[in-house]
Write an enzyme that holds these catalytic residues in place. Structure first.
Site, PDB file in Angstrom:
ATOM      1  N   HIS A 265       0.778  -1.170   0.044  1.00  0.00           N
ATOM      2  CA  HIS A 265       0.045   0.080   0.096  1.00  0.00           C
ATOM      3  C   HIS A 265       0.913   1.185  -0.052  1.00  0.00           C
ATOM      4  O   HIS A 265       2.044   1.059   0.441  1.00  0.00           O
ATOM      5  CB  HIS A 265      -0.924   0.057   1.177  1.00  0.00           C
ATOM      6  CG  HIS A 265      -0.187   0.266   2.496  1.00  0.00           C
ATOM      7  ND1 HIS A 265       0.173  -0.941   3.237  1.00  0.00           N
ATOM      8  CD2 HIS A 265       0.287   1.251   3.272  1.00  0.00           C
ATOM      9  CE1 HIS A 265       0.900  -0.469   4.390  1.00  0.00           C
ATOM     10  NE2 HIS A 265       0.842   0.939   4.569  1.00  0.00           N
TER      11      HIS A 265
ATOM     12  N   HIS B 207       5.777   5.985  -0.782  1.00  0.00           N
ATOM     13  CA  HIS B 207       6.544   4.794  -1.137  1.00  0.00           C
ATOM     14  C   HIS B 207       5.430   3.349  -0.977  1.00  0.00           C
ATOM     15  O   HIS B 207       4.591   3.620  -0.351  1.00  0.00           O
ATOM     16  CB  HIS B 207       7.710   4.490  -0.502  1.00  0.00           C
ATOM     17  CG  HIS B 207       7.321   4.585   0.857  1.00  0.00           C
ATOM     18  ND1 HIS B 207       7.245   5.613   1.960  1.00  0.00           N
ATOM     19  CD2 HIS B 207       7.398   3.375   1.872  1.00  0.00           C
ATOM     20  CE1 HIS B 207       6.948   5.263   3.260  1.00  0.00           C
ATOM     21  NE2 HIS B 207       7.215   3.958   3.165  1.00  0.00           N
TER      22      HIS B 207
END
Length: 232
Positions: free
Chosen positions: A116, A204
């Site tokens: 995620h 990220h």
């Protein structure tokens, strides 16, 4: 946004109702009440729920060595807002190659089970906040549109407490759109008096993690070698 209604329940309520029922006809007027006696609770019952009064016992060994960043309290729910990433076979193949190489520097690294991109820090919600919190997020996100992004730069991260280290893929295009999303999420956090996201976030996808601060072992030579399969 209206607050969710709260209803308080007192343990004395049932006792008051019982006394009212007795006064209405359960005992002749003037008769002395029979003293009530509590039966002792068996030891087997008392020990069925150890730690109930003190709260759940944290055992990091049951969670891969992970340690809570804040203590658990009954009625509190830890949560964070994120965008799930559905990994395909080519992504997983690349991840396995990167992880195998990184483990030559830090053997305790393990692959993430799900992937995620975070849009908030971890925050604590009271139970009665959950529904209005989710609805507020839906309302804020209703005007957001789908977009494309690129994440192709390997980067090493640690959490604020330095108790966990992550190998991640940093977003290199699409940051403006992610910042717009964070702006909407932050407004919801402020409505509930919760912590907003970092001032200069590095968006990220975390690929692997380990317990402890291992950034010194993973940065430098290891990081340069991990970046090679992805290009400059």
């Amino acid at each position: 946004m209206s607050a969710a209604p709260l209803v308080g329940y007192s343990s004395s309520g049932s006792e008051d109702e019982a006394e009212a029922a007795a006064g209405a006809g359960g005992r002749p007027r003037g008769q002395s009440p029979v003293p009530s006696q509590r039966l002792p609770v068996p030891d087997s019952v008392l020990h069925m729920f150890p730690g109930t009064e003190e709260g759940p016992e944290d055992d990091s060994a049951k969670h891969g060595g992970r340690v809570r960043t804040f203590p658990h309290e009954r009625g509190n729910w830890a949560t964070h807002v994120y965008i799930p990433y559905e990994a395909r076979e080519d992504f997983l193949d690349l991840l396995d190659a990167l992880l195998l190489h990184a483990q030559t520097y830090v053997t305790r690294l393990v692959r993430m089970e799900t992937f995620h991109l975070s849009l908030s820090q971890s925050v604590v919600l009271r139970h009665h906040w959950i529904l209005p919190f989710v609805q507020a997020l839906k309302d804020r996100m209703a005007c957001c549109h789908r977009f494309c992004f690129t994440a192709n730069r390997v980067k090493i991260y640690t959490n604020q407490e330095k108790t966990r280290t992550f190998v991640g893929l940093e977003v290199t295009s699409g940051n403006t759109q992610f910042l717009d999303l964070v702006s909407e999420v932050d407004r919801v956090m402020e409505e509930f008096d919760l912590t907003t996201f970092y001032q200069d976030p590095s968006f990220h996808i975390s690929l692997a993690w380990c317990v402890g601060d291992a950034h010194l072992q993973l940065e430098g030579q290891c990081l340069r070698e991990l970046q090679c399969p992805l290009g400059p």
